[in-house]
Design an enzyme around this catalytic site. Sequence first.
Site, PDB file in Angstrom:
ATOM      1  CB  CYS A 383      89.482  25.273  20.127  1.00 32.99           C
ATOM      2  SG  CYS A 383      89.252  26.182  21.668  1.00 32.99           S
ATOM      3  CG  HIS A 509      84.681  25.462  19.230  1.00 34.95           C
ATOM      4  ND1 HIS A 509      85.174  24.178  19.197  1.00 34.95           N
ATOM      5  CD2 HIS A 509      85.182  26.028  20.345  1.00 34.95           C
ATOM      6  CE1 HIS A 509      85.935  23.977  20.248  1.00 34.95           C
ATOM      7  NE2 HIS A 509      85.958  25.088  20.968  1.00 34.95           N
ATOM      8  CD  GLU A 511      83.705  23.035  16.023  1.00 34.24           C
ATOM      9  OE1 GLU A 511      84.299  23.976  15.452  1.00 34.24           O
ATOM     10  OE2 GLU A 511      84.019  22.621  17.164  1.00 34.24           O
TER      11      GLU A 511
HETATM   12  N1  GLN Z   1      91.953  23.277  26.359  1.00 33.53           N
HETATM   13  C1  GLN Z   1      92.001  24.482  25.614  1.00 33.53           C
HETATM   14  C2  GLN Z   1      91.508  25.664  26.427  1.00 33.53           C
HETATM   15  O1  GLN Z   1      90.831  25.505  27.418  1.00 33.53           O
HETATM   16  C3  GLN Z   1      91.241  24.372  24.319  1.00 33.53           C
HETATM   17  C4  GLN Z   1      89.775  24.124  24.487  1.00 33.53           C
HETATM   18  C5  GLN Z   1      89.109  23.641  23.242  1.00 33.53           C
HETATM   19  O2  GLN Z   1      89.764  23.086  22.331  1.00 33.53           O
HETATM   20  N2  GLN Z   1      87.792  23.755  23.191  1.00 33.53           N
HETATM   21  O3  GLN Z   1      91.773  26.796  26.093  1.00 33.53           O
END
Ligand code: GLN
Length: 542
Positions: A383, A509, A511
């Site tokens: 992410c 994600h 995970e």
């Molecule tokens: N802050 C980033 C976004 O909002 C990544 C979010 C995250 O790593 N879950 O896109």
Amino acid sequence: MNAKYIFVSGGVASSLGKGIISASLAKLLHARGLRVTIQKFDPYINVDPGTLNPYEHGECYVTDDGAETDLDLGHYERFLGVHTSKANNVTTGKIYHTVISKEREGAYLGKTVQIVPHITDEIKRRMLLLGKSGKYDIVITEIGGTVGDMESQPFVEAVRQLQWELPEEDCVTIHLTLVPYLSAAKELKTKPTQHSVQMLQQAGVQPDIIVCRTEHKLTSEIRRKVALFCNVKPGHVIESIDAPSIYQVPLNMKEEKLDWLVLEHFGMTDLPEPNLDNWNAFLRKLMNPKHKVDIALVGKYVELQDAYKSILESFVHAGAANECKVQVHSIHSEFLDESNVVSQLGSMDAVLVAPGFGERGLEGKIVAIRYAREHNVPFFGICLGMQMCVVEFARDVLGLRNAVSTEVNPSTDTPVIDLMEDQKSTTIKGGTMRLGAYDCKIEKGTLAYRIYGRETISERHRHRYEFNNDYLGAVESAGMKASGRNPETGLVEIVELPSHPFFIGVQFHPELKSTPECPQPIFVAFVKAAMEYRERKGKDNK
Ligand code: GLN
């Protein structure tokens, strides 16, 4: 057949592992062929944990249907291998939100709206919801917090009423407590457990089973004492001793016959023994690793283990799959820079850059990514970690010095990571990110395709910003490949560097979907890449 309900409360102290006990019981019942689900009722007023800082409540777990939930739902999914949903996590905030909205609609016209019966009725409705769906034989409800807290009173009252309303053979209550060991007296002490159960009894709830968390084995004398003073059958006092791994707990609970006691209460004693073959195979590998690797986890919430719970658990699963002990080293991105990156990352066999929000620690993440890219160290960005590897590449390889995410600098002239179109008009913070499962199409011949072995995958998202496709051509011509895209929107979900031995960044994600019996493929491949890197460097891997 009616669904059967199990309620799990906790006393004496928090963090005793109610979630793990609930998940372990669920695992044992599921392994006997029953359809089981677990839900968590949290007594805080936030509608969901999505707006909480990870320091407050650990990781925010996201379900396929896009609910932002308590991290215990992650344990439920990892133990059961069954997906949870919006309905599996209820907070005081959600309950009040529903009741107050109904009041405004006029649903209670003429009535004074009160905690009893209106709030407790709404709690009860939600406690029975999944059971009434016909999809489950058993619904386990974990009550967050500790009995005696002011916030949990309406939940305990709802359990009391249900214990009274449901047929006796359809409802079991379990109370988890702590039996502390006083080393000076060399004694286990039952008094806190007695007081905690008394508190529950005062609220009208008589537990059927008491699970005692302890650092030492419970003697039969201690068990008898707890049973006598807490008014339960002597065989209904269960020992939950500290385990070397949370994944050992289902076996400990089987040894203690927790599942059997519950089934006896439900009159369901004709079920087969739990089939735990795959679980045991996983545990055998986990406990007897043949190799080891050191992996850096670069993030800004490293002080709190729970902030990266699912990532750490994914490493446990992927480690076992490779018969390898993964030693995760937390590196604080806020204090990482060019001057100390070699001393911090030089001895690592792989680098993972974690998800996150906001500016703090961002430049440290970029330094870690550059180090991994330039030194051929296996790299995995998740992410925000993926977004930053695009920023790093744009700055260093494309020469776009001002490249940044608009999360950090909304007026930048080089927004390589930018707000999604549908996010631009959103001002409300709760539940408005890109959330839940989305399909991703993987291009053949790429690292991502070798890892997943198929073209269409589905993974869960939680973010507002995205790879800005205006830069896709330039980025790809310079050697970074967008190997996975959303089939409907064309959004870039996976990037990789074909010239590097293992360099992958994912917008989702992964995970969140790893389990002991089904480890997540990118984590499995990443640990394998770390083992190979260690081998190449000639480091001892035993
Ligand atoms: N802050 C980033 C976004 O909002 C990544 C979010 C995250 O790593 N879950 O896109």
